[in-house]
Design an enzyme around this catalytic site. Structure first.
Site, PDB file in Angstrom:
ATOM      1  CE  LYS A 226      -3.065   0.695   5.462  1.00 20.75           C
ATOM      2  NZ  LYS A 226      -1.847   0.601   4.641  1.00 20.75           N
ATOM      3  NE  ARG A 267      -3.074   6.469   1.129  1.00 21.42           N
ATOM      4  CZ  ARG A 267      -4.164   5.786   1.492  1.00 21.42           C
ATOM      5  NH1 ARG A 267      -4.237   5.226   2.697  1.00 21.42           N
ATOM      6  NH2 ARG A 267      -5.192   5.677   0.651  1.00 21.42           N
TER       7      ARG A 267
HETATM    8  N1  LIG Z   1       1.259   4.476  -0.518  1.00 20.07           N
HETATM    9  C1  LIG Z   1       0.224   3.858   0.116  1.00 20.07           C
HETATM   10  N2  LIG Z   1      -1.001   3.859  -0.449  1.00 20.07           N
HETATM   11  C2  LIG Z   1      -2.041   3.233   0.185  1.00 20.07           C
HETATM   12  N3  LIG Z   1      -3.258   3.200  -0.400  1.00 20.07           N
HETATM   13  C3  LIG Z   1      -4.288   2.554   0.219  1.00 20.07           C
HETATM   14  C4  LIG Z   1      -4.091   1.930   1.448  1.00 20.07           C
HETATM   15  C5  LIG Z   1      -5.213   1.184   2.080  1.00 20.07           C
HETATM   16  O1  LIG Z   1      -5.790   1.963   3.049  1.00 20.07           O
HETATM   17  P1  LIG Z   1      -7.151   2.778   2.768  1.00 20.07           P
HETATM   18  O2  LIG Z   1      -8.116   1.788   2.189  1.00 20.07           O
HETATM   19  O3  LIG Z   1      -7.539   3.268   4.082  1.00 20.07           O
HETATM   20  O4  LIG Z   1      -6.865   3.870   1.826  1.00 20.07           O
HETATM   21  N4  LIG Z   1      -2.890   1.965   2.070  1.00 20.07           N
HETATM   22  C6  LIG Z   1      -1.840   2.601   1.440  1.00 20.07           C
HETATM   23  C7  LIG Z   1      -0.516   2.636   2.019  1.00 20.07           C
HETATM   24  O5  LIG Z   1      -0.265   2.103   3.111  1.00 20.07           O
HETATM   25  N5  LIG Z   1       0.467   3.278   1.325  1.00 20.07           N
END
Ligand SMILES: Nc1nc2ncc(COP(=O)(O)O)nc2c(=O)[nH]1
Length: 287
Positions: A226, A267
Site C-alpha cells: 500500500k 493479506r
Molecule cells: N479485507 C481487506 N480486503 C482488501 N481488499 C482490497 C484491498 C486493496 O488492495 P489491493 O488492491 O492490493 O487488493 N485491501 C483490502 C484490505 O486491506 N482488507
C-alpha cells in the site's frame, strides 16, 4: 491437487491454524493499484493463484473490483465474469478461497462456485442484501472498516482518534451483523488500512493494533504494497515513493509485526516473504 499448508481447524467456520494465516491476493482487475492488469485473464489469474498456494498461501482472496482510491466500479455482471472462472478452478484444486466483493449477488455466485468465505471491504454497507446472505448461508465473513466507495473515500479521512473511532464504527458493524442474524463466531474484522485513512492513520492503527482486541474478533490486516509503505520508503533524493512491486520486504515486516500483535491473518501480494514472516513471529513468541 493442492493440499493445505497445515492441518486446518475450522473453528466455527473461520479457518484457524496455530499461527497467523497468509491470504494470497489474486486481483482479477485491469486497474488494481499494485498489480492492475497482470492477472486480468482467467488463465493468468488461475496460474498466479496456484503459484501463491505453492509459496505457502493458506487461502486466496479473489477479487474482481479494484478498490484503489478513485477507482470506477465495474458492473456486477463484469465483476462476476472476472472472478467466477478463477474461483471455480482454484476451488477445484482444493484451495480455500475468499471472494473479495461488496455485492451480495456476486458473493452468492462465488459461494456456489466454491468460495468458502466472503471478504467485504464495505462491511455490508455497500449492499443491503449482504448481511442477509451471510446470515442465511452461514458463511465466514470478513467485515472491514469502510466509510464509502473508493471514488471519494479519501475525503472521509477525518478523525480525532482514528483507533477509537475505527473500533467504535466496527462495533456498530458488529451490532448490525448481530441484528441481521449473522453468527458472529464466523466473523473476522479488518481496520481497512488505506480506506478513508491517510498514512499517519494507518501507522497509528498498526502501532495500537492490540487495542482492537476489545472487539473480541479475529483481525485481518491488509497492508501489502500500500501507498503508505511506498511513502515511508521514498527515494531520499527525489522524494519519489517506492514503486508498489518493491514494497514486499516492508509488507513482510508488517506481516511479522501484525502477527506478533495477534493478527489472525495478513493479506499479501507476495506470499512467500509473509509466509516466512509469520512463522518467525510464531517461533519468536513461543516459550
Ligand atoms: N479485507 C481487506 N480486503 C482488501 N481488499 C482490497 C484491498 C486493496 O488492495 P489491493 O488492491 O492490493 O487488493 N485491501 C483490502 C484490505 O486491506 N482488507
Amino acid at each position: 491437487m493442492w493440499v493445505g499448508t497445515e492441518a486446518w481447524r475450522h473453528v466455527d467456520g473461520l479457518p484457524v491454524v496455530d499461527r497467523c494465516l497468509v491470504m494470497g491476493v489474486v486481483n482479477v482487475t485491469p486497474d488494481s493499484f499494485s498489480d492492475g492488469g497482470e492477472w486480468f485473464e482467467p488463465a493468468a489469474a488461475i496460474k498466479h493463484g496456484r503459484e501463491l498456494l505453492a509459496e505457502g498461501a493458506d487461502l486466496l482472496d479473489v477479487g474482481g473490483e479494484s478498490t484503489r482510491p478513485g477507482a470506477e466500479r465495474p458492473a456486477p455482471e463484469e465483476e462476476t465474469r472476472r472472478v467466477l472462472p478463477v474461483i471455480e478452478a482454484l476451488a477445484a484444486d482444493g484451495a480455500l478461497i475468499s471472494v473479495d466483493t461488496m455485492r451480495a449477488g456476486v458473493a452468492a455466485l462465488a459461494l456456489d462456485a466454491g468460495a468458502v468465505m466472503i471478504n467485504d471491504v464495505s462491511g455490508g454497507q455497500a449492499d443491503p442484501d449482504m448481511h442477509a446472505l451471510v446470515a442465511e448461508r452461514r458463511t465466514p465473513y470478513v467485515c472491514m472498516h469502510w466509510r464509502g466507495h473508493s471514488i471519494d473515500m479519501q475525503n472521509k479521512a477525518e478523525y480525532d482518534d482514528v483507533v477509537a473511532e475505527v473500533i467504535a464504527e466496527l462495533g456498530e458493524r458488529i451490532e448490525a451483523m448481530r441484528s441481521a442474524g449473522i453468527d458472529l463466531s464466523r466473523v473476522a474484522l479488518d481496520p481497512g488500512l488505506g480506506f478513508a485513512k491517510n498514512a499517519d492513520h494507518n501507522w497509528e492503527i498498526l502501532r495500537r493494533l492490540r487495542e482492537f482486541a476489545v472487539l473480541e474478533r479475529p483481525l485481518l490486516i491488509g497492508a501489502s504494497r500500500k501507498a503508505f509503505l511506498g511513502r515511508l520508503l521514498a527515494d531520499e533524493q527525489t522524494g519519489e515513493p517506492r514503486p508498489a512491486v518493491r514494497r514486499d520486504e516492508a509488507s513482510a515486516a508488517v506481516s511479522a509485526l501484525a502477527a506478533a500483535a495477534g493478527a489472525w491473518c495478513v493479506r499479501a501480494h507476495a506470499v512467500a516473504p509473509s509466509a516466512d514472516a509469520v512463522r518467525v513471529a510464531k517461533r519468536w513468541g513461543t516459550v
